[in-house]
Design an enzyme around this catalytic site. Structure first.
Site, mmCIF file in Angstrom:
data_model
loop_
_atom_site.group_PDB
_atom_site.id
_atom_site.type_symbol
_atom_site.label_atom_id
_atom_site.label_comp_id
_atom_site.label_asym_id
_atom_site.label_seq_id
_atom_site.Cartn_x
_atom_site.Cartn_y
_atom_site.Cartn_z
ATOM 1 N N HIS A 289 2.770 3.575 -9.284
ATOM 2 C CA HIS A 289 2.830 2.141 -9.094
ATOM 3 C C HIS A 289 4.305 1.381 -9.669
ATOM 4 C CE1 HIS A 289 -1.006 2.471 -7.388
ATOM 5 N NE2 HIS A 289 -1.748 3.047 -8.715
ATOM 6 N N LEU B 97 10.974 -21.535 -3.893
ATOM 7 C CA LEU B 97 9.581 -20.405 -3.531
ATOM 8 C C LEU B 97 8.062 -20.127 -3.875
ATOM 9 C CD1 LEU B 97 8.981 -17.781 -1.828
ATOM 10 C CD2 LEU B 97 10.624 -16.141 -3.487
ATOM 11 N N ASP C 252 0.914 -1.007 0.116
ATOM 12 C CA ASP C 252 0.566 -0.130 -0.029
ATOM 13 C C ASP C 252 1.370 1.121 -0.364
ATOM 14 O OD1 ASP C 252 -2.748 1.377 0.266
ATOM 15 O OD2 ASP C 252 -2.909 1.215 2.366
HETATM 16 C C1 IPE Z 1 -1.377 0.344 -3.488
HETATM 17 O O1 IPE Z 1 -1.159 1.188 -3.830
HETATM 18 C C2 IPE Z 1 -1.418 -0.415 -5.115
HETATM 19 C C3 IPE Z 1 -2.778 -0.836 -5.811
HETATM 20 C C4 IPE Z 1 -3.484 -1.019 -3.990
HETATM 21 C C5 IPE Z 1 -3.278 -1.216 -6.769
HETATM 22 P P1 IPE Z 1 -2.380 2.559 -3.802
HETATM 23 O O2 IPE Z 1 -3.137 3.045 -4.721
HETATM 24 O O3 IPE Z 1 -3.883 2.038 -2.928
HETATM 25 O O4 IPE Z 1 -1.662 3.702 -2.796
HETATM 26 P P2 IPE Z 1 -2.194 5.181 -2.100
HETATM 27 O O5 IPE Z 1 -3.050 4.184 -0.976
HETATM 28 O O6 IPE Z 1 -3.845 5.638 -2.712
HETATM 29 O O7 IPE Z 1 -1.441 5.586 -1.352
HETATM 30 C C1 IPE Z 2 -6.326 -2.852 -0.716
HETATM 31 O O1 IPE Z 2 -5.102 -1.042 -0.289
HETATM 32 C C2 IPE Z 2 -5.810 -2.912 -1.628
HETATM 33 C C3 IPE Z 2 -4.600 -3.517 -2.360
HETATM 34 C C4 IPE Z 2 -3.547 -3.032 -1.534
HETATM 35 C C5 IPE Z 2 -4.073 -4.287 -3.002
HETATM 36 P P1 IPE Z 2 -5.653 -0.519 -1.091
HETATM 37 O O2 IPE Z 2 -4.995 0.973 -0.821
HETATM 38 O O3 IPE Z 2 -6.977 -0.753 -1.728
HETATM 39 O O4 IPE Z 2 -7.341 -0.381 0.634
HETATM 40 P P2 IPE Z 2 -8.689 1.132 1.201
HETATM 41 O O5 IPE Z 2 -8.904 1.408 0.012
HETATM 42 O O6 IPE Z 2 -7.112 2.187 1.731
HETATM 43 O O7 IPE Z 2 -8.234 0.346 2.298
HETATM 44 MG MG MG Z 3 -3.630 2.652 -0.476
#
Ligand code: IPE
Ligand code: IPE
Ligand code: MG
Length: 235
Positions: free
Chosen positions: A29, A123, A12
């Site tokens: 990403h 793995l 995240d």
């Molecule tokens: C995690 O990073 C990747 C995905 C959920 C695809 P986020 O895209 O959730 O990044 P934040 O949490 O908005 O910073």
């Molecule tokens: C959880 O992250 C999903 C992934 C990392 C793929 P999100 O960024 O989507 O979750 P919320 O929305 O903060 O709960």
């Molecule tokens: Mg996120």
């Protein structure tokens, strides 16, 4: 230091990491994806047997069209590159989640990668794509109900082991350590059944900055934990 057998990671913070740099979320990403490749190598070097990562949730379709399209493009290139990584690390790759929602070419790439890596066993790498724990449980329960209705399964014989065979993670041991990066203190629909006795580690470090020293910190903290599984330790 004892290394966990299975580490699960909620990747995240890509978007916030990019925003802090004045860059679009998609850049986060791309960097997050590159980091996944190097963490995979580190995990292998440390001797961890199982790694499961949450890369795209059943809820992530709610993001802008532009962001979702960018992620699909990234999955396409990542799934291709992952073949090399699988070969190098002798890792078996499995995608968990409902892949039927993806375009056919992505589904093909997933199947190719799974097939290509199926005999590796150093793995075991699970990537959660269009994964949601509630969706996984419901898909499993539907199959289980069909098996019971059609006489292949005795309802009185349904125990934890039988039920687990209907999950996407069938055959994979439960995670010992779950890491979530970037400061959020929630599971966001990740492995609700499988994390029942897992140790949790939360860090403010965003995923693109979560490198080997951060991983080692998480494992150190894990080593300080007193896992009890509901029992009481002898003094
Ligand atoms: C995690 O990073 C990747 C995905 C959920 C695809 P986020 O895209 O959730 O990044 P934040 O949490 O908005 O910073
Ligand atoms: C959880 O992250 C999903 C992934 C990392 C793929 P999100 O960024 O989507 O979750 P919320 O929305 O903060 O709960
Ligand atoms: Mg996120």
């Amino acid at each position: 230091m004892k290394v966990p057998n299975h580490i699960a990671i909620i990747l995240d913070g890509n978007g916030r990491w990019a925003k802090a740099k004045g860059m679009p979320r998609g850049y986060g990403h791309i960097k997050g994806c590159a980091n996944l490749e190097s963490i995979c190598d580190d995990i292998k070097d440390l001797g961890v047997k199982y790694l499961t990562v949450y890369a795209f949730s059943t809820e992530n379709w709610k993001r802008s069209r532009e962001e979702v399209d960018g992620l699909m493009k990234l999955f396409r290139s990542y799934l291709k590159k992952c073949m090399k990584s699988a070969e190098k690390n002798k890792m078996r790759v499995k995608v968990i989640g409902d892949i039927s929602a993806f375009d056919d070419d992505i589904q093909d790439k997933i199947k190719k990668l799974e097939d290509f890596s199926k005999d590796y066993n150093e793995l075991f790498f699970q990537i959660a794509l269009n994964y949601g724990s509630r969706d996984e449980i419901l898909r499993g329960v539907r199959r289980l109900a069909h098996d019971a209705a059609e006489g292949r399964l005795d309802p009185d014989k349904i125990d934890e082991g039988v039920f687990e065979n209907y999950l996407d993670t069938a055959g994979i041991p439960d995670p010992d350590l779950m890491i979530r990066t970037s400061g959020e203190l929630r599971l966001s629909n990740f492995l609700l059944w499988q994390l029942a006795y897992t140790e949790f580690y939360f860090t403010d470090v965003p995923w693109p900055d979560f490198h080997k020293p951060e991983l080692l910190k998480a494992i150190e903290k894990y080593n300080e934990r007193d896992r009890r599984y509901g029992g009481v330790k002898e003094e």
